[in-house]
Design an enzyme around this catalytic site. Structure first.
Site, short mmCIF file in Angstrom:
data_model
loop_
_atom_site.label_atom_id
_atom_site.label_comp_id
_atom_site.label_asym_id
_atom_site.label_seq_id
_atom_site.Cartn_x
_atom_site.Cartn_y
_atom_site.Cartn_z
N ARG A 148 0.60 -1.24 -0.01
CA ARG A 148 0.05 0.01 -0.08
C ARG A 148 0.63 1.26 -0.01
O ARG A 148 2.21 1.26 0.10
CB ARG A 148 -0.79 -0.09 1.15
CG ARG A 148 -0.19 -0.13 2.53
CD ARG A 148 -1.18 -0.12 3.76
NE ARG A 148 -1.84 -1.00 3.84
CZ ARG A 148 -1.62 -2.20 4.25
NH1 ARG A 148 -0.53 -2.45 4.76
NH2 ARG A 148 -2.62 -3.28 4.14
N ASP A 150 5.76 -7.96 1.33
CA ASP A 150 4.89 -7.43 2.55
C ASP A 150 4.86 -8.41 3.46
O ASP A 150 4.93 -9.69 3.25
CB ASP A 150 3.75 -6.59 2.16
CG ASP A 150 3.80 -5.33 3.14
OD1 ASP A 150 3.84 -5.43 4.14
OD2 ASP A 150 3.47 -4.20 2.55
N ALA A 178 9.67 -0.60 3.50
CA ALA A 178 8.99 -1.00 4.69
C ALA A 178 9.49 -0.28 5.83
O ALA A 178 10.73 -0.18 6.21
CB ALA A 178 9.23 -2.53 4.81
N ALA A 212 10.28 9.88 27.14
CA ALA A 212 10.25 9.70 28.75
C ALA A 212 9.08 8.61 29.15
O ALA A 212 8.98 7.97 30.04
CB ALA A 212 9.44 10.85 29.32
N ASN A 213 8.31 8.24 28.17
CA ASN A 213 7.27 7.08 28.06
C ASN A 213 7.59 6.14 27.24
O ASN A 213 6.62 5.21 26.86
CB ASN A 213 5.93 7.84 27.74
CG ASN A 213 5.40 9.12 28.54
OD1 ASN A 213 5.71 8.93 29.60
ND2 ASN A 213 4.68 10.29 28.04
N TYR A 256 11.76 6.31 15.94
CA TYR A 256 11.77 6.56 14.25
C TYR A 256 13.00 7.37 14.18
O TYR A 256 13.48 7.06 12.70
CB TYR A 256 10.24 7.05 13.96
CG TYR A 256 10.13 7.17 12.67
CD1 TYR A 256 9.86 6.14 11.80
CD2 TYR A 256 9.81 8.58 11.87
CE1 TYR A 256 9.36 6.15 10.53
CE2 TYR A 256 9.73 8.53 10.56
CZ TYR A 256 9.31 7.48 9.80
OH TYR A 256 9.12 7.41 8.62
#
Length: 452
Positions: free
Chosen positions: A217, A238, A289, A298-299, A358
């Site tokens: 996609r 995929d 991909a 922090a989380n 990321y």
């Protein structure tokens, strides 16, 4: 994908009047690539008096373009190629820069301005380096001044490179064409004479076999379709959960589908086995991909961090090692070797709130590409990265309305890019004509650093 209704409104007769009156952004309809369309419509002006300017003008003439050294004051101009390759001091820029400035009000919609200069890192003389960096700065600033869908980009030649090198022509053609519609304020460096110009520009990938990961996609599907349009045979990859969509893409491009978790240790071996069984070769790898698992640091928890790193960068490193050890992926013919392109992101360049994982993975892609370049060069191959900005995809369609609208307007073109804009850039980088460019990260962001 959500339709950009504001851009449609701004391009209507009423919308144009209202946006001009209120001083609102006026995104133009961009000139995108169509195989049957001319490379560029209208006069192309070449500025500069060096041997390189003559060589580039001759190349443009060979493409049946209307090439000029001067135009009348009222004549519309489709493109300007400003050549600064012999500049020795910043003062040497003046004549060509001012001539360029005099043409800007005559530019047509979706016009192209391309500056050509030598690599600033290729000379130790402070004055020479200052002049070359000066061209870089003026190009970036000019890109912000372009209007009506126009772009400004730079073509950087290594110190002793002949302007007649095939990859110089390949980069010049890409930047002039509709393929580069969402590329602005960027620079393509041509380092060597590797590269081969195609016999047929509409089928530059004829006879090549390409694998595209994440092809079910979005951007991945667009990459598969455009590489196929350009002549490549496609292996669409995929995860099994996307099997139905993947089969649809594979059928559309008359290719084959491979359901695969790219984080598996044997992912590279399975791709090679599939390529050998169905095509007997593998020429192009596109690492598209990727996943996001956004959270403030922090989380952040181990699963979010580790999964993003595993999919977005560790899998590519592992597969590349496998590919580069295989004879199937090392079959240079007529000087054309293997091609790898990885999807980075502007988040990996500028960072983005809530995306430390990321951004780390995408910045890692940029580092991997740079460090792997020498290994590919020995095989007449290349490895490059493409860093998308705000692209209209299923992911951006889920953003809150106000956030999405602001992100669309925060670039020089005042709109989001399309998946095909990313795909067109990849198609150029994997082509034989781009053989002199490797280790590059090319942004496809309309000249902005909005995190992707």
């Amino acid at each position: 994908m959500v339709k950009d209704t504001y851009t449609e409104f701004a391009n209507s007769s009423l919308g144009e009047k209202i946006t001009k009156t209120l001083g609102l952004p006026q995104p133009a309809k961009l000139r995108r690539y169509r195989p049957e369309a001319p490379l560029i419509e209208g006069p192309t002006v070449v500025l500069g008096s060096s041997e390189a300017s003559d060589i580039l003008a001759d190349q443009l003439v060979s493409w049946d373009l209307d090439v000029r050294r001067h135009v009348g004051r009222r004549e519309k101009v489709a493109a300007v190629v400003a050549v600064f390759d012999t500049a020795q001091t910043p003062a040497d820029l003046s004549e060509t820069v001012l001539a360029l400035g005099g043409l800007l009000k005559q530019l047509k919609s979706s016009a192209r301005v391309i500056t050509v200069f030598r690599d600033p890192q290729g000379n130790e003389d402070p004055a020479v380096t200052a002049a070359r960096k000066g061209v870089e700065g003026l190009t970036r600033s000019l890109a912000h001044e372009m209007r009506a869908g126009g772009t400004a980009n730079g073509l950087i030649l290594s110190e002793e490179l002949d302007a007649a090198a095939p990859s110089v022509s390949g980069a010049l053609r890409f930047l002039l064409s509709g393929r580069s519609a969402f590329v602005s304020g960027q620079f393509i460096t041509v380092q060597n004479t590797n590269g081969v110009l195609p016999d047929e520009w509409t089928q530059p990938l004829a006879g090549q076999v390409a694998v595209v990961t994440g092809a079910a996609r979005g951007i991945g599907a667009a990459i598969a379709k455009i590489l196929r349009r350009d002549g490549a045979e496609i292996i669409a990859v995929d995860i099994p959960a996307a099997g139905e969509s993947l089969a649809g893409v594979a059928n559309e491009v008359s290719g084959t589908a491979l359901q695969l978790d790219i984080t598996a240790e044997d992912a590279g071996d399975r791709i090679l086995a599939h390529a050998e069984q169905h095509y007997g070769r593998l020429d192009i790898v596109v690492h598209n991909a990727g996943i996001t698992r956004d959270k403030l640091l922090a989380n952040m928890d181990p699963s979010r961090w580790d999964s993003v790193i595993a999919v977005n960068i560790e899998s590519q490193l592992r597969m590349n090692r496998t590919f580069l050890e295989s004879e199937l992926f090392n079959r240079p013919e007529a000087g054309v070797g293997p091609r790898i392109v990885s999807l980075a992101s502007t988040s990996g360049i500028a960072g983005n709130r809530g995306q430390t994982n990321y951004a780390a993975s995408k910045s890692g892609v940029i580092g991997m590409v740079s460090a792997t370049s020498a290994q590919l060069e020995a095989r007449h191959g290349t490895i490059n990265a493409v860093a998308p900005g705000f692209i209209e995809t299923e992911m951006t369609a889920k953003m809150p309305f106000a956030t999405r609208e602001v992100a669309r307007r925060l670039n020089s073109l005042n709109q989001g890019g399309l998946p095909e804009d990313v795909a067109e850039t990849i198609a150029y980088l994997v082509s034989p004509a781009a053989g002199g460019t490797s280790g590059l990260t090319l942004r496809v962001c309309g000249q902005n650093l909005v995190g992707a």
